[in-house]
Write an enzyme that holds these catalytic residues in place. Structure first.
Site, PDB file in Angstrom:
ATOM      1  N   SER A 249      -2.471  -8.007   3.314  1.00  0.00           N
ATOM      2  CA  SER A 249      -2.999  -7.900   4.677  1.00  0.00           C
ATOM      3  C   SER A 249      -3.359  -9.285   5.205  1.00  0.00           C
ATOM      4  CB  SER A 249      -4.234  -7.008   4.685  1.00  0.00           C
ATOM      5  OG  SER A 249      -3.933  -5.759   4.109  1.00  0.00           O
TER       6      SER A 249
ATOM      7  N   HIS B  50       0.839  -1.207   0.000  1.00  0.00           N
ATOM      8  CA  HIS B  50       0.000   0.000   0.000  1.00  0.00           C
ATOM      9  C   HIS B  50       0.876   1.260   0.000  1.00  0.00           C
ATOM     10  CE1 HIS B  50      -2.636  -2.888   2.393  1.00  0.00           C
ATOM     11  NE2 HIS B  50      -3.396  -2.595   1.364  1.00  0.00           N
TER      12      HIS B  50
HETATM   13  P1  AMP Z   1      -6.322  -3.821  -0.378  1.00  0.00           P
HETATM   14  O1  AMP Z   1      -6.160  -3.031   0.879  1.00  0.00           O
HETATM   15  O2  AMP Z   1      -5.908  -5.246  -0.257  1.00  0.00           O
HETATM   16  O3  AMP Z   1      -7.681  -3.645  -1.011  1.00  0.00           O
HETATM   17  O4  AMP Z   1      -5.303  -3.203  -1.404  1.00  0.00           O
HETATM   18  C1  AMP Z   1      -5.339  -1.844  -1.726  1.00  0.00           C
HETATM   19  C2  AMP Z   1      -4.456  -1.581  -2.914  1.00  0.00           C
HETATM   20  O5  AMP Z   1      -3.119  -1.961  -2.604  1.00  0.00           O
HETATM   21  C3  AMP Z   1      -4.881  -2.402  -4.153  1.00  0.00           C
HETATM   22  O6  AMP Z   1      -4.718  -1.608  -5.313  1.00  0.00           O
HETATM   23  C4  AMP Z   1      -3.886  -3.529  -4.129  1.00  0.00           C
HETATM   24  O7  AMP Z   1      -3.646  -4.095  -5.404  1.00  0.00           O
HETATM   25  C5  AMP Z   1      -2.648  -2.844  -3.602  1.00  0.00           C
HETATM   26  N1  AMP Z   1      -1.720  -3.829  -3.024  1.00  0.00           N
HETATM   27  C6  AMP Z   1      -2.004  -4.783  -2.110  1.00  0.00           C
HETATM   28  N2  AMP Z   1      -0.921  -5.534  -1.871  1.00  0.00           N
HETATM   29  C7  AMP Z   1       0.058  -5.057  -2.681  1.00  0.00           C
HETATM   30  C8  AMP Z   1       1.425  -5.429  -2.911  1.00  0.00           C
HETATM   31  N3  AMP Z   1       2.006  -6.440  -2.271  1.00  0.00           N
HETATM   32  N4  AMP Z   1       2.139  -4.704  -3.813  1.00  0.00           N
HETATM   33  C9  AMP Z   1       1.556  -3.678  -4.478  1.00  0.00           C
HETATM   34  N5  AMP Z   1       0.289  -3.280  -4.300  1.00  0.00           N
HETATM   35  C10 AMP Z   1      -0.449  -3.966  -3.419  1.00  0.00           C
END
Ligand code: AMP
Length: 280
Positions: free
Chosen positions: A186, A37
């Site tokens: 997460s 993130h």
């Molecule tokens: P989330 O909180 O899981 O909905 O993720 C929020 C944003 O962070 C989304 O655009 C995800 O694709 C991105 N994201 C989550 N994990 C990663 C990671 N390891 N590397 C890059 N972006 C990530």
């Protein structure tokens, strides 16, 4: 850093912090922030005048029996991390603010949302597309940042923005990984120490696929088989799907002649993990 919880306050904060010609960058998240993130926030900070991060665990993208209730939440830590990165505005609405009584309108991306994650998690992308469309309307960003980690989500959101003429530049950024290759997520917090060691098999299997491809193999079935074999060697891993698909249409390929997305979903114990790699 301003922390706002209502749509009205978010709109007001946007007006006050970003008069024209300021450029606004939005990073939508579900919180429990990690380096993945934060890399998105850093990119926004470097590119845009005003950085908005949303933190919202979106109930409509979780199916019945999924982990909505136990999804990790740590708002105080998230806010401290975002403050350190000079975030301008954090939008963290309660569920009733996003889905008030009588809410009855959803956004459906059709074909792209029916395969892969969409096939395994019916309704997932309906929830994602709806909340992202709402965030775009409320925040009205010039750019919005998403991780390649959720590759299908990125494809779906690009489609959504194009099809509905949403005036947002959708920016996709590379997956951030742990030193052993495990994609940050997460949900990694759910893993026991033994499961955490086993989870690296996702990345190993993708590396094996990439090696085959680099050695000249273009037969998608062979690449899928190689991935499945590597995953099968890990007793704690149970495969949901292994896909080698066209990177834009997400249709399964027979031959890897165009840019391809290799993606997989694997359960390690009770935790469902996804990962992917582009072949181009
Ligand atoms: P989330 O909180 O899981 O909905 O993720 C929020 C944003 O962070 C989304 O655009 C995800 O694709 C991105 N994201 C989550 N994990 C990663 C990671 N390891 N590397 C890059 N972006 C990530």
């Amino acid at each position: 850093m301003r922390v706002v919880t209502t749509v009205a306050d978010m709109r007001r904060a946007r007006q006050e912090t970003a008069g024209p010609p300021g450029r606004i960058g939005l990073v939508p998240t579900m919180g429990a922030l990690h380096e993945g993130h934060l890399s998105l926030v850093r990119h926004a900070r470097a590119a845009d005048d005003t950085v908005v991060v949303s933190i919202f665990v979106n109930p409509t993208q979780f199916g019945p029996g999924e982990d909505y209730a136990r999804y990790p939440r740590d708002p105080d830590r998230d806010l401290a991390l975002l403050r350190d990165l000079s975030t301008d505005i954090v939008f963290m609405p309660p569920v009733e603010e996003v889905y008030p009584q009588g809410f009855d309108t959803y956004v459906l991306v059709e074909k792209l949302a029916q395969v892969l994650e969409g096939a395994q998690r019916p309704g997932h992308f309906r929830g994602v597309a709806t909340v992202v469309a709402k965030l775009f309307n409320v925040v009205q960003p010039h750019r919005a940042y998403f991780g390649q980690k959720d590759a299908q989500q990125l494809v779906v959101i690009r489609r959504l923005a194009r099809d509905l003429d949403l005036p947002v530049e959708v920016v996709g950024l590379p997956t951030v990984r742990e030193p052993d290759g495990l994609a940050m997520s997460s949900r990694n917090a759910y893993l026991s120490a033994e499961e955490r060691r086993a989870a690296v098999v996702l990345y190993r299997s993708l590396e094996a696929a990439q090696e085959l491809w680099r050695s000249g193999v273009r037969d998608a079935a062979l690449i899928r088989r190689r991935i499945t074999d590597v995953l099968a060697a890990e007793p704690l891993a149970r495969v949901d799907y292994v896909s080698v698909a066209d990177a834009e249409t997400l249709e399964e390929l027979e031959t890897v002649e165009r840019p391809a997305l290799v993606s997989l979903a694997v359960r390690i114990g009770g935790t469902r993990l996804i990962d992917n790699l582009a072949l181009a």
